[in-house]
Design a protein around this motif. Structure first.
Motif, mmCIF file in Angstrom:
data_model
loop_
_atom_site.group_PDB
_atom_site.id
_atom_site.type_symbol
_atom_site.label_atom_id
_atom_site.label_comp_id
_atom_site.label_asym_id
_atom_site.label_seq_id
_atom_site.Cartn_x
_atom_site.Cartn_y
_atom_site.Cartn_z
ATOM 1 N N VAL A 39 8.841 61.549 27.684
ATOM 2 C CA VAL A 39 8.307 62.521 26.735
ATOM 3 C C VAL A 39 6.820 62.286 26.492
ATOM 4 N N ILE A 40 6.434 61.034 26.276
ATOM 5 C CA ILE A 40 5.044 60.719 25.955
ATOM 6 C C ILE A 40 4.130 61.008 27.146
ATOM 7 N N GLY A 41 4.551 60.574 28.321
ATOM 8 C CA GLY A 41 3.778 60.873 29.520
ATOM 9 C C GLY A 41 2.349 60.379 29.500
ATOM 10 N N GLY A 42 2.084 59.230 28.893
ATOM 11 C CA GLY A 42 0.728 58.681 28.873
ATOM 12 C C GLY A 42 -0.134 59.151 27.732
ATOM 13 N N THR A 43 0.434 59.935 26.796
ATOM 14 C CA THR A 43 -0.373 60.438 25.680
ATOM 15 C C THR A 43 -0.195 59.602 24.412
ATOM 16 N N GLY A 44 0.452 58.451 24.512
ATOM 17 C CA GLY A 44 0.639 57.561 23.372
ATOM 18 C C GLY A 44 0.854 56.150 23.860
ATOM 19 N N LEU A 45 0.920 55.206 22.923
ATOM 20 C CA LEU A 45 1.133 53.807 23.260
ATOM 21 C C LEU A 45 2.623 53.492 23.191
ATOM 22 N N ARG A 80 -7.613 57.888 18.840
ATOM 23 C CA ARG A 80 -6.537 58.635 18.187
ATOM 24 C C ARG A 80 -6.703 60.129 18.434
ATOM 25 N N SER A 81 -7.927 60.610 18.327
ATOM 26 C CA SER A 81 -8.183 62.035 18.507
ATOM 27 C C SER A 81 -7.892 62.477 19.944
ATOM 28 N N ARG A 82 -8.314 61.664 20.918
ATOM 29 C CA ARG A 82 -8.064 62.015 22.317
ATOM 30 C C ARG A 82 -6.580 62.027 22.631
ATOM 31 N N LEU A 83 -5.867 60.996 22.193
ATOM 32 C CA LEU A 83 -4.433 60.924 22.465
ATOM 33 C C LEU A 83 -3.682 62.054 21.761
ATOM 34 N N GLY A 84 -4.080 62.369 20.539
ATOM 35 C CA GLY A 84 -3.420 63.443 19.807
ATOM 36 C C GLY A 84 -3.604 64.795 20.474
ATOM 37 N N ALA A 85 -4.799 65.082 20.941
ATOM 38 C CA ALA A 85 -5.050 66.353 21.617
ATOM 39 C C ALA A 85 -4.252 66.443 22.914
ATOM 40 N N ALA A 86 -4.214 65.350 23.683
ATOM 41 C CA ALA A 86 -3.447 65.345 24.927
ATOM 42 C C ALA A 86 -1.954 65.493 24.657
ATOM 43 N N ALA A 87 -1.479 64.855 23.592
ATOM 44 C CA ALA A 87 -0.061 64.947 23.246
ATOM 45 C C ALA A 87 0.322 66.374 22.864
ATOM 46 N N ARG A 88 -0.518 67.032 22.092
ATOM 47 C CA ARG A 88 -0.219 68.416 21.688
ATOM 48 C C ARG A 88 -0.183 69.335 22.912
ATOM 49 N N ALA A 89 -1.144 69.173 23.818
ATOM 50 C CA ALA A 89 -1.164 70.012 25.018
ATOM 51 C C ALA A 89 0.094 69.801 25.857
ATOM 52 N N ARG A 90 0.541 68.553 25.982
ATOM 53 C CA ARG A 90 1.745 68.264 26.763
ATOM 54 C C ARG A 90 2.981 68.866 26.107
ATOM 55 N N ALA A 91 3.083 68.743 24.795
ATOM 56 C CA ALA A 91 4.248 69.280 24.092
ATOM 57 C C ALA A 91 4.314 70.799 24.211
ATOM 58 N N LEU A 92 3.169 71.470 24.080
ATOM 59 C CA LEU A 92 3.155 72.924 24.183
ATOM 60 C C LEU A 92 3.495 73.401 25.586
ATOM 61 N N GLU A 93 3.236 72.566 26.579
ATOM 62 C CA GLU A 93 3.540 72.937 27.959
ATOM 63 C C GLU A 93 5.011 72.748 28.304
ATOM 64 N N LEU A 94 5.652 71.696 27.767
ATOM 65 C CA LEU A 94 6.969 71.294 28.241
ATOM 66 C C LEU A 94 8.115 71.496 27.258
ATOM 67 N N PHE A 95 7.854 71.461 25.950
ATOM 68 C CA PHE A 95 8.950 71.299 25.000
ATOM 69 C C PHE A 95 9.106 72.450 24.004
ATOM 70 N N THR A 96 8.639 73.636 24.341
ATOM 71 C CA THR A 96 8.758 74.768 23.421
ATOM 72 C C THR A 96 10.042 75.552 23.664
#
Length: 573
Positions: free
Chosen positions: A439-445, A469-485
């Motif tokens: 799920v994280i796919g490299g966007t978190g620790l 924190r800002s970079r990881l958060g932005a990447a995480a949001r983009a990944r979630a919107l792509e895969l988990f909606t």
């Protein structure tokens, strides 16, 4: 297309598992018709009632496999008639093959399937199986199977109480065989069976495929077999071994007969492959979650407290809040301004209440000078809050409260709270369990579970680095919107339904052998608004099973009839 949705302990009841996912699926695919076949989990669940269903749900049938054998609570089981000598002999043969297949480590799928479908045929032809499954004959057959040469040691140690206990469990598990769901007015009329989980939910789908030729699609967003293993922990060793044997054989049969299996993540997929699922049948479809309510937080309207860690979830031992509290003690030594907010749904059940009390006591012990009020957020570095309480009125506000979201679980399936944090654009620190890494796919620790030191170090690293924190958060949001909606999930199943039906055309019983199969029970024109041309000839047969307009009245049929008439005139000339 007409879909038979099979559920166990959830939808369309207002409480239970898979309610939200199934409801979004049914409402999002409104061009299809749905028949729902639901096994309830308890009397309390039935008393809570059903959800309000959309108009394209044609019928709902329910059954209560949990009820006492003598109960006629649902009135939906076939009437049990007394078996004659021939039927009892046939029952003994089928039940004997089934029981023998459960007692050995060596997988014998043919014996299991022969016994299962033999019993189902008996129930279909001669009434329910309940009386025979509860009979002394069934217990004696089970006892003989446990004592046969070559059975595993755990089963061989079974005694009479174990035989009786497992016979009761098996009778309950096989109750779907005696339901009246397999006729032309039920599963026999659908184009596709979609089981919302494996195990008991998929069993009616196996029988619909066997008796009616209806293709079966199985979706598992959790590892059903693993759930059953954990549920059997309180049983005696022999009963646990027999129950595990039944669940393994059933899972293997479901995976073998399904046209397609859609696990919710790679973790579930590995379990399915281990149980014999063909890789060619597996296709990962992530659960669909609503991102709308997290939009404001995700777009940066709420920055969150820069020194606050947030945990959101259910209070239970598998979440390992003990390790999180010990880790936070290390965080406080490195960052004295740090705070931890534990935000959860109200604790339900004795185990959850006891575990919550234990966590509160540990927090008071670790922070003795500061834990004056367990509900305050002021000077207390650790707060225990409830969703809907004064400090977290909405779920989105819970994630907006801090800058880092933490997950400390030792057991996890699909981490819903992590996906919600990703929708909110939050940096995350998680333990490596279940589908977390996928799920994280490299966007978190990600750190090892049960390692408070590693968890603390990762939290401190993010608390000290706002740009990261800002970079990881932005990447995480983009990944979630792509895969988990929800939209991604609906698009995937919309395509899967069409694909399965293109490979499994519907054959109608009233058609002669020379008639070609129709690709759908309800043609696509049934969903086109407006008047259709009146039929010009009776030479193109209509679909008598369709609830919408027939092929004979469609524009395509009219054009086809004109072509046939023109060809006939040319041949005559």
């Amino acid at each position: 297309m007409r879909i038979g949705l099979l559920t166990d302990g959830g939808y369309p009841y207002t409480t239970g598992e898979s309610r939200l996912w199934c409801d979004r699926l049914v409402r999002g695919l409104a061009r299809h018709e749905f028949d729902i076949f639901a096994l309830s989990r308890s009397a309390e669940q039935e008393q809570q009632g059903l959800l309000a269903l959309p108009p394209h749900v044609r019928q709902v049938r329910t059954a209560s496999p949990w009820s006492a054998p003598e109960s006629r609570h649902t009135g939906r089981r076939r009437t049990e008639r007394g078996y004659g000598r021939r039927e009892r002999r046939e029952f003994a043969e089928c039940f004997g093959r089934l029981a023998a297949s459960l007692c050995t480590e060596r997988a014998d799928g043919d014996a299991f399937s022969d016994g299962l479908y033999g019993l189902a045929s008996l129930a279909r032809e001669h009434g329910g199986l309940g009386g025979e499954l509860r009979s002394e004959t069934a217990v004696r057959i089970l006892e003989a199977a446990c004592r046969a040469p070559g059975v595993n040691r755990a089963v061989q140690a079974a005694r009479v109480p174990d035989h009786l206990a497992f016979a009761s469990l098996l009778e309950r598990a096989l109750r779907p065989l005696s339901l009246d769901w397999y006729g032309d007015d039920a599963l026999g009329a659908v184009d596709l069976c979609h089981a919302a989980s494996g195990g008991g939910a998929a069993l009616p789908g196996l029988l619909a495929k066997r008796f009616c030729g209806v293709p079966l699609l199985v979706t598992e967003y959790g590892v059903q077999l693993r759930t059953q293993y954990l549920a059997n922990a309180q049983l005696s060793v022999p009963v646990r071994a027999l129950q595990a044997g039944f669940q393994r054989r059933l899972a293997a049969e479901v995976y073998a007969r399904a046209e397609l299996i859609t696990p919710g993540n790679t973790h579930t997929r590995r379990w399915q492959e281990r149980c014999g699922a063909d890789r060619a049948k597996l296709r990962t479809v992530y659960p669909g979650m609503s991102a709308d309510r997290f939009h404001a937080v995700g777009e940066g309207a709420y920055e969150g407290e820069p020194h606050t860690l947030v945990w959101v979830g259910r209070i239970e031992p598998a979440k390992d809040l003990i390790a999180l509290l010990h880790a936070f003690a290390e965080v406080r030594r490195a960052e004295p301004e740090a705070r931890l907010r534990l935000i959860a749904a109200p604790a339900e059940g004795a185990e959850a209440v006891t575990y919550l009390a234990h966590c509160r006591a540990l927090a008071a012990q670790l922070f003795p000078d500061e834990a004056a009020d367990a509900h305050a957020v002021g000077d207390n570095p650790v707060s225990f809050e409830e969703i809907g309480g004064p400090e977290a009125p909405e779920l989105a506000d819970a994630y907006a409260a801090g800058s880092v979201v933490v997950l400390s679980s030792v057991v996890e399936g699909f981490p819903v709270s992590l996906v919600e944090a990703m929708f909110c654009g939050r940096a995350t620190v998680s333990t490596d369990t279940g589908a977390v890494v996928e799920v994280i796919g490299g966007t978190g620790l990600v750190v090892p579970p049960r390692n408070p030191r590693a968890l603390a170090d990762a939290c401190v690293a993010l608390l000290r680095d706002p740009e990261r924190r800002s970079r990881l958060g932005a990447a995480a949001r983009a990944r979630a919107l792509e895969l988990f909606t929800v939209e991604q999930n609906l698009a995937a199943f919309r395509g899967i339904y069409l694909e399965l039906m293109s490979h499994n055309p519907v054959h109608r019983e009233n058609a002669d052998e020379s008639a070609a199969p129709q690709p759908f029970a309800h043609p696509a024109e049934a969903h086109v608004p407006g008047r259709w041309a009146a039929p010009t000839s009776a030479r193109i047969p209509s679909n008598s099973h369709s609830s919408g307009p027939s092929w004979a009245g469609s524009p395509i049929a009219a054009l086809l009839q004109q072509r046939l008439d023109a060809e006939a005139e040319g041949a005559g000339a």
